[in-house]
Design an enzyme around this catalytic site. Structure first.
Site, mmCIF file in Angstrom:
data_model
loop_
_atom_site.group_PDB
_atom_site.id
_atom_site.type_symbol
_atom_site.label_atom_id
_atom_site.label_comp_id
_atom_site.label_asym_id
_atom_site.label_seq_id
_atom_site.Cartn_x
_atom_site.Cartn_y
_atom_site.Cartn_z
ATOM 1 N N ASP A 2 -32.437 38.570 3.579
ATOM 2 C CA ASP A 2 -32.200 39.332 2.371
ATOM 3 C C ASP A 2 -30.846 40.041 2.453
ATOM 4 O O ASP A 2 -30.582 40.780 3.398
ATOM 5 C CB ASP A 2 -33.317 40.365 2.191
ATOM 6 C CG ASP A 2 -33.373 40.921 0.780
ATOM 7 O OD1 ASP A 2 -32.480 41.712 0.432
ATOM 8 O OD2 ASP A 2 -34.305 40.568 0.036
ATOM 9 N N GLU A 54 -30.094 34.817 1.100
ATOM 10 C CA GLU A 54 -30.435 35.371 -0.210
ATOM 11 C C GLU A 54 -29.324 36.354 -0.551
ATOM 12 O O GLU A 54 -29.435 37.558 -0.334
ATOM 13 C CB GLU A 54 -31.811 36.056 -0.160
ATOM 14 C CG GLU A 54 -32.334 36.481 -1.526
ATOM 15 C CD GLU A 54 -32.038 37.938 -1.868
ATOM 16 O OE1 GLU A 54 -32.536 38.392 -2.912
ATOM 17 O OE2 GLU A 54 -31.326 38.617 -1.113
#
Length: 341
Positions: free
Chosen positions: A63, A92
C-alpha cells in the site's frame, strides 16, 4: 513503538504522527521514519516479510509504496529474490506517472493503474497503448474497476451495465485484472463526500449473505457472479488474453464504442484471436459500424470469418465491416472468438 520509538515520527507534543497521502489521512496507521535507523528498520521489515513467506505467502500487495524510500524497496525486493525469485510484488501506488514507472523499474512486478479513471474511448486507447509500448519492458499493469477506497462517479451512477462492461474490459485488455470483494453485488452507494463504498470493510465487518444469491435464494439472479465466472473461463481458455503487447485497436464509427483485438500463436501452433467490442456508454444502447483491420487478425482483406460471441454463444458471419448493437438492452460487450470458415 515501545521498543523502538526512534523508528517513528513524533510531533512537538510527543504524540506519534499518523500516515498521510494527501489529500487522504490514515489515522489508524503509523508510518515508519526511515531516517533515524535505516539499518535497523531494513532488518526488521525483512524479518517480518520472511515470517509471511514461511507461512506460504507468495504475493505482497504494498500500500502506497511511493511514500517510502525507493532505495528501500529496491533493496528489499532484490534481497528476497536471492532466495525466493518466485515472490511477486504489487505496487498499489496511485501517484504521478514518473513514480509509478520508477517503482516498476526498481523491482515491482505488477502495478495498480489509472484504469478506474479512464472511461472514454480515446483515454483507454491512449493509456493502453502507452502501457503496451516501451513501458511493457518493466511495468505489468493490473486493472481494477473499483477498490475498497475507489468508487468513481461512473460506477456510482452507471448501474449493472457499467459494472459488467468495466469488468469485461479490464479482464480482456490487459493480462492481469482485479475484482474487489462485493463487486458481484454492484455495491454502488458512495460514502458522502468520498468516492468509496459506504460502510465498506474499513469501517465494519460485512456479512453479504452470499447464500441469498444462490439458486433458490431470495435474491437469486441479482448477482454478477455468473458473468465474472464466465470472464475468468474465457481468460483461462484464450492465451491471446495472457499477453499485453499484442493489442490492436480497430476503428468504430461511434466514439462511445471501442474495439480491440488480441492474437497469438501458441507453442503448439494453434492460432488464437479474440476481438472485443464494448459500448462504453452504460446509459444507452448504441448501434454502429465496426471496421476491422483484417491483416492484424491474420486474414486477407477479402476474407470473412465466423464471429463467435463467448458471452452469449451467438455466432455471425463477419468481414471487414460489421454492424453491432450493444448496451443495457442487450449486452454491453461482445467478446468474440475468431473462427475460420
Amino acid at each position: 513503538m515501545t521498543s523502538h520509538p526512534e523508528w517513528f515520527t513524533t510531533r512537538a507534543d510527543g504524540s506519534i504522527a499518523y500516515a498521510e497521502n494527501p489529500p487522504k489521512k490514515y489515522q489508524d496507521i503509523y508510518p515508519v521514519n526511515f531516517d533515524n535507523d535505516p539499518a535497523g528498520i531494513y532488518a526488521e521489515v525483512r524479518r517480518v516479510i520472511q515470517v509471511w513467506i514461511d507461512h506460504g505467502v507468495t504475493l505482497f500487495r504494498v500500500d502506497n509504496p511511493h511514500t517510502k524510500p525507493v532505495e528501500f524497496w529496491q533493496w528489499l525486493i532484490q534481497d528476497v529474490a536471492t532466495e525466493r525469485p518466485d515472490i511477486i510484488w504489487l505496487a498499489e501506488a496511485f501517484t504521478k506517472p514518473a513514480m509509478m514507472h520508477t517503482l516498476g523499474k526498481i523491482g515491482f512486478q505488477q502495478s495498480y493503474t489509472y484504469y478506474a479513471w479512464r472511461n472514454q474511448k480515446w483515454e483507454l486507447e491512449e493509456y493502453v497503448s502507452e502501457l503496451a509500448g516501451d513501458a511493457a519492458a518493466y511495468m505489468r499493469p493490473s486493472f481494477w474497476p473499483t477498490t475498497h477506497d475507489i468508487l468513481t462517479p461512473y460506477m456510482q451512477y452507471g448501474g449493472p451495465t457499467a459494472w459488467k462492461l468495466r469488468a469485461a474490459v479490464a479482464a480482456t485488455i490487459v493480462p492481469t485484472y482485479g475484482i474487489y470483494t462485493g463487486y458481484e453485488l454492484v455495491e454502488h452507494v458512495a460514502r458522502p463526500g468520498a468516492e468509496e463504498q459506504i460502510d465498506n470493510e474499513k469501517y465494519e465487518f460485512k456479512d453479504r449473505r452470499w447464500m441469498d444469491y444462490e439458486p433458490g435464494g431470495p435474491k437469486e439472479g441479482q448477482s454478477l457472479h455468473g458473468y465474472l465466472k464466465r470472464l475468468n473461463e474465457i481468460r483461462r481458455d484464450h492465451p491471446a488474453l495472457h499477453w499485453l503487447r499484442n493489442i490492436t485497436f480497430h476503428h468504430v464509427d461511434d466514439e462511445n464504442v471501442m474495439c480491440y483485438s488480441k492474437a497469438v500463436k501458441t507453442g503448439e501452433g494453434r492460432e488464437d484471436v479474440v476481438i472485443v467490442v464494448a459500448n462504453l456508454d452504460p446509459h444507452a444502447t448504441r448501434e454502429t459500424w465496426v471496421h476491422l483491420d483484417l491483416p492484424a487478425l491474420g486474414l486477407e482483406w477479402h476474407e470473412g470469418f465466423v464471429a463467435h460471441d463467448l458471452i452469449t454463444g451467438d455466432s455471425w458471419h463477419w468481414g471487414a465491416h460489421n454492424f453491432v448493437r450493444l448496451g443495457k438492452d442487450t449486452e454491453p460487450v461482445h467478446i468474440i472468438e475468431l473462427r475460420r470458415f
